[in-house]
Write a protein that holds these residues in place. Structure first.
Motif: not given
Lengths: 314, 276
Positions: A23, A25, A59-60, A62-64, A66-67, A69, A95
């Motif tokens: 996890x 990255x 932003x990417x 942040x999305x990772x 949130x999932x 990572x 966030x």
């Protein structure tokens, strides 16, 4: 003599952690490093190059995050901080996500590259963000430890890495959980510094001792949150405080220390040594720029002596 | 739900949004109204997978409201499908409320905090990429404003998503043609918008964003898009749809009607509740 850069030891340490945890990255904005080559080769699925697009990198990330990572984002310091600052504010700080911003090139590290590549605002802007931890290592052992620490953090963090290969100060197994280290004691004066400037502070303290001034040095490596209680304890009874940083005079380490002193009613005379309120197109190496800013050890010694002289007169 | 039910639901949601914003004296009514049929299709029409009793359910689809100013709409929809009690809507922007003008991710069912534009598509990219990494089957759907497409970061993310062929991601652009101070085409032209996305590696579809037929035709089978290019849906909509005097009037951006105008708006929406 140390030959390893902060960047390489940092990513080596992340690599070791990432081998155990898929996890973890790393996202790079088209920046390389020998340690990253290994990461890219062995942990291909955990490495992303977004190209020269730092806003998208945040932003990417942040999305990772949130999932689920744990993400490290990496670029030259101004581009991974001020360039995409509002993304960091909203998508990481607001966030409260576990993304570590890794900036390489503290202060004038990218000396001949000029002010676009100098990073002399980052501490001011990053330390003002809620939830953010700001780490400013002064040697590679501390840097490696920070990489490991960052892997376990629940919120966002920022690591301010120097580009220059610096001598070591600490031992491999030293503990850096307290946020600061007193490297030298001295009752007349305490220099509080961070990052590469800790080395100059130690040099200046030595020079000051030749003038019979007992000068101590504190390495404040956690710029946010500052361990105020420990800091105040370490300057108890000290007559004067100097802050030393390769960062603009406004908003950085000196400002942070002034805040701690003011907020705790500690009215000790304070002198802030930092980059004057201007940009530097100056060549011939980092030392030359430091000399122009009066941030080399000789100038620092002189500044302190002048200040003490003024103090004595008044 | 039948189409008639969805239409009725959309009218009900518009009423809820208006009530919230009128009571609060603020909120982006027109930005919300242009997206109503899209959100009703997603949440009431069965396009999205979610569990209102377990908002953090791992298998849920991720809906990213990048145009965070449409928060009253998302809040109304989330309340309506049971993420939190409807009474919370009455406390929109109130001291004892749980949400305000822009989206915040501590509200049950909300994935991100937004309001600053140009963030949501990149976040959606990260979520979709994580799904690929972890072999998870959730879809990520981002709703963008068309004015938001003026943000450079949207195109950084669009390029990235196109490059990585994130076929588990769908972007919907609410093409209501108006941003804050006028028509997008008069300010900085976005057209040809679909072609722009296509040139970034996407498949683009243009639909009537108020037609349930067209929305379901385009989004009804998003789970069968594996191996295809990421999909962008340019949804042509009417800003302020549903209240005649607010439709296509950019100066209503960010405002809630007051006094007589609020009554007229309510009367119009109420009258439409009886339409077939």
């Amino acid at each position: 003599m140390n030959t390893i850069s902060m960047r390489d030891i940092f990513f080596d340490a992340v690599y070791s952690e990432a081998k155990k945890d898929r996890n973890i990255i790393i996202i790079s904005a088209d920046m390389g490093a020998p340690a990253l080559d290994k990461f890219r080769r062995d942990l291909k699925k955990q490495f992303i190059n977004v190209g020269i697009a730092e806003e998208n990198m945040v932003t990417v990330a942040s999305g990772l995050a949130l999932a689920g990572k744990k993400v490290f984002i990496y670029a030259i310091m101004p581009f991974v901080t001020s360039r995409c600052y509002e993304m960091i504010k909203v998508d990481l700080s607001l966030m409260n996500l576990p993304v570590t911003v890794v900036g390489v090139g503290a202060g004038f590290s990218y000396d001949d590259s000029g002010p676009t590549h100098h990073s002399t605002e980052d501490m001011a802007i990053m330390r003002t963000l809620p939830n953010m931890t700001v780490l400013s290592p002064s040697d590679i052992f501390m840097t490696a430890r920070f990489a490991k620490m960052a892997c376990g953090m629940a919120g966002p963090s920022y690591v301010r890495l120097d580009r220059e290969v610096l001598p070591t100060i600490y031992d491999k197994d030293d503990d850096f959980s307290s946020g600061l280290s007193r490297l030298k004691s001295g009752k007349d004066l305490m220099i509080i510094s961070t990052g590469n400037m800790v080395h100059i502070a130690l040099d200046a303290a030595k020079k000051l001792s030749m003038h019979s001034i007992a000068c101590g040095v504190i390495d404040l490596y956690k710029v946010k949150p500052i361990n105020s209680a420990l800091l105040l304890k370490n300057i108890a009874g000290i007559k004067r405080v100097v802050t030393l940083e390769e960062h603009l005079i406004s908003g950085g380490l000196g400002s942070a220390i002034a805040e701690v002193l003011a907020d705790n009613n500690r009215m000790v005379p304070l002198k802030r040594l930092a980059v004057p309120d201007k940009y530097y197109y100056a060549y011939g190496g980092r030392k030359n720029i430091q000399t122009l800013c009066r941030l080399d050890a000789k100038s620092v010694t002189k500044e302190v002596l002048d200040w003490l002289g003024e103090e004595r007169k008044t | 739900m039948t189409q008639a039910d969805l239409k009725k639901k959309a009218r009900g949601i518009r009423n809820m949004v208006l009530d919230m914003c009128v009571a609060a004296g603020t909120g982006h009514v027109t930005s919300s109204f242009s997206s109503v049929e899209i959100l009703v299709s997603l949440y009431h029409g069965g396009i999205l997978r979610y569990d209102a009793s377990n908002p953090g359910w791992e298998g849920r689809d991720r809906f990213i409201l990048s145009k965070g100013q449409a928060s009253p709409l998302l809040y109304a929809v989330l309340a309506d499908v049971g993420f939190f009690p409807r009474e919370k809507l009455n406390r929109f922007c109130k001291a004892d409320g749980i949400f305000g003008v822009h989206l915040q991710n501590d509200v049950p069912g909300v994935e991100i905090s937004s309001g600053s534009l140009g963030h949501g598509l990149g976040i959606a990219a990260g979520l979709a990429l994580a799904a690929k990494m972890d072999k998870k089957s959730y879809e990520t759907i981002a709703l963008l404003g068309d004015g938001e497409c003026h943000e450079g970061s949207i195109w950084e993310s669009a390029m990235f998503i196109g490059h990585h062929r994130l076929d588990n991601l769908v972007a919907i652009v609410d093409r209501n043609r108006y941003c804050v101070t006028g028509c997008t085409e008069d300010i900085v032209s976005l057209e040809p918008l679909g072609k722009k996305w296509e040139s970034f590696g996407w498949e683009a579809a243009t639909i009537d964003g108020h037609s349930f037929d067209e929305i379901f035709h385009t989004l009804g089978a998003i789970r069968s898009r594996r191996g295809k290019r990421p999909l962008v849906v340019i949804a042509n909509t009417v800003k302020g749809k549903g209240v005649s005097f607010m439709e296509n009037k950019y100066h209503w951006h960010g405002l809630a009607p007051k006094g007589r105008e609020a009554k007229t708006a309510k009367a119009e929406l109420t009258a439409r509740m009886e339409e077939p």
